[in-house]
Scaffold this motif. Structure first.
Motif, mmCIF file in Angstrom:
data_model
loop_
_atom_site.group_PDB
_atom_site.id
_atom_site.type_symbol
_atom_site.label_atom_id
_atom_site.label_comp_id
_atom_site.label_asym_id
_atom_site.label_seq_id
_atom_site.Cartn_x
_atom_site.Cartn_y
_atom_site.Cartn_z
ATOM 1 N N TRP A 47 0.806 -1.212 0.066
ATOM 2 C CA TRP A 47 0.042 0.208 -0.096
ATOM 3 C C TRP A 47 0.714 1.336 -0.023
ATOM 4 C CZ3 TRP A 47 0.451 -3.071 4.279
ATOM 5 C CH2 TRP A 47 0.979 -2.527 5.530
ATOM 6 N N LEU A 54 -8.113 5.450 2.418
ATOM 7 C CA LEU A 54 -8.054 4.141 1.664
ATOM 8 C C LEU A 54 -7.808 2.810 2.116
ATOM 9 C CD1 LEU A 54 -9.791 2.583 -0.738
ATOM 10 C CD2 LEU A 54 -7.916 3.518 -2.461
ATOM 11 N N CYS A 55 -6.342 3.174 2.256
ATOM 12 C CA CYS A 55 -5.520 1.951 2.949
ATOM 13 C C CYS A 55 -5.943 1.204 3.944
ATOM 14 C CB CYS A 55 -4.140 2.313 3.024
ATOM 15 S SG CYS A 55 -2.998 3.176 1.659
ATOM 16 N N THR A 57 -8.632 0.257 4.490
ATOM 17 C CA THR A 57 -10.070 -0.395 4.232
ATOM 18 C C THR A 57 -9.439 -1.803 3.634
ATOM 19 O OG1 THR A 57 -10.231 0.498 1.821
ATOM 20 C CG2 THR A 57 -11.500 1.442 3.580
ATOM 21 N N GLU A 58 -8.510 -1.527 2.846
ATOM 22 C CA GLU A 58 -7.801 -2.821 2.084
ATOM 23 C C GLU A 58 -7.199 -3.761 3.375
ATOM 24 O OE1 GLU A 58 -6.234 -1.889 -2.166
ATOM 25 O OE2 GLU A 58 -5.151 -0.660 -0.468
ATOM 26 N N SER A 61 -9.480 -5.635 5.357
ATOM 27 C CA SER A 61 -10.153 -6.762 4.764
ATOM 28 C C SER A 61 -9.166 -7.847 4.499
ATOM 29 C CB SER A 61 -10.494 -6.333 3.239
ATOM 30 O OG SER A 61 -11.576 -5.235 3.387
ATOM 31 N N ARG A 128 -0.612 -0.058 -5.283
ATOM 32 C CA ARG A 128 -1.707 -1.048 -4.894
ATOM 33 C C ARG A 128 -1.230 -2.341 -5.266
ATOM 34 N NH1 ARG A 128 -4.228 1.332 -1.160
ATOM 35 N NH2 ARG A 128 -4.713 3.863 -1.532
ATOM 36 N N ASN A 145 -3.446 -1.760 -8.548
ATOM 37 C CA ASN A 145 -4.688 -0.925 -8.796
ATOM 38 C C ASN A 145 -4.004 0.570 -8.761
ATOM 39 O OD1 ASN A 145 -5.929 -3.493 -8.137
ATOM 40 N ND2 ASN A 145 -7.340 -2.540 -6.668
ATOM 41 N N GLY A 150 -9.417 0.698 -4.106
ATOM 42 C CA GLY A 150 -9.150 -0.350 -3.422
ATOM 43 C C GLY A 150 -9.281 -1.579 -3.932
ATOM 44 N N ARG A 151 -8.449 -2.791 -3.557
ATOM 45 C CA ARG A 151 -8.509 -4.296 -4.171
ATOM 46 C C ARG A 151 -9.223 -5.081 -3.255
ATOM 47 N NH1 ARG A 151 -2.391 -4.474 -2.807
ATOM 48 N NH2 ARG A 151 -2.956 -2.508 -1.484
ATOM 49 N N ASN A 152 -9.836 -6.008 -3.825
ATOM 50 C CA ASN A 152 -10.630 -7.000 -3.462
ATOM 51 C C ASN A 152 -9.853 -8.225 -2.873
ATOM 52 O OD1 ASN A 152 -12.673 -8.807 -2.678
ATOM 53 N ND2 ASN A 152 -13.720 -8.464 -4.577
#
Length: 182
Positions: A47, A54-55, A57-58, A61, A128, A145, A150-152
């Motif tokens: 990241w 944003l970071c 959140t990934e 996750s 990312r 990304n 954000g990535r999944n």
């Protein structure tokens, strides 16, 4: 940028360990190398910066899926160019990161980001990027990304399942679904 089939670079980075130990300065820090966890698959994700919107959140996750990655014999490594002290401070001050169950690695010299080819030329921080490495350290999946997207991590887990199956897996394939035959 490194891609499928390339050997992931060697590295030796300092990080903040996962869980509550990561909040205690006496037990928080560890050194991680590419030779650690030799029989495991590895998921290495980068990241750009700590203390951003944003970071986390990934990162959280990925944290929620740590047990799922471990159940698939995969070690999870998160990396940014911030120092291990910044990582610890961020964890202390961000409730969602306090009990994060994996190590946050510091690439403060930017050597790993540079070797992977993911250091953004304008910003000087890693993109990312996500890499899945087989137990031999060969890159089997890479994804990058834009800074604003954000990535999944669920998709990363799905791809890991597909790679570990050794089969031809169609789009949207999930573990247990039928595979394709040539």
């Amino acid at each position: 940028m490194l891609t499928i089939g390339d050997q992931f670079p060697t590295f030796r980075l300092t990080g903040v360990v996962g869980g509550p130990k990561g909040l205690d300065p006496k037990t928080a820090f560890t050194t991680v190398t590419d030779a650690d966890d030799p029989a495991l698959w590895k998921v290495v994700f980068f990241w750009p910066k700590d203390f951003t919107v944003l970071c986390p959140t990934e990162i959280t996750s990925f944290g929620r899926l740590t047990d799922d990655f471990q159940a698939r014999n995969a070690a999870l490594y998160g990396v940014s160019v911030e120092s291990e002290l910044a990582h610890m401070n961020w964890r202390i001050h961000h409730a969602d990161l306090r009990d994060l169950p994996f190590v946050m690695l510091s690439d403060i010299r930017r050597e790993l980001s540079q070797a992977c080819g993911i250091l953004d030329r304008n910003e000087g921080v890693p993109m990312r990027a996500t890499f899945i490495l087989d137990p031999d350290g060969i890159i089997r999946f890479v994804s990058v990304n834009d800074f604003s997207v954000g990535r999944n991590p669920q998709e990363v887990l799905r791809v890991l399942d597909a790679l570990q199956s050794g089969e031809i897996c169609p789009s949207e394939w999930r573990k247990g679904d039928p595979v394709l035959s040539a």
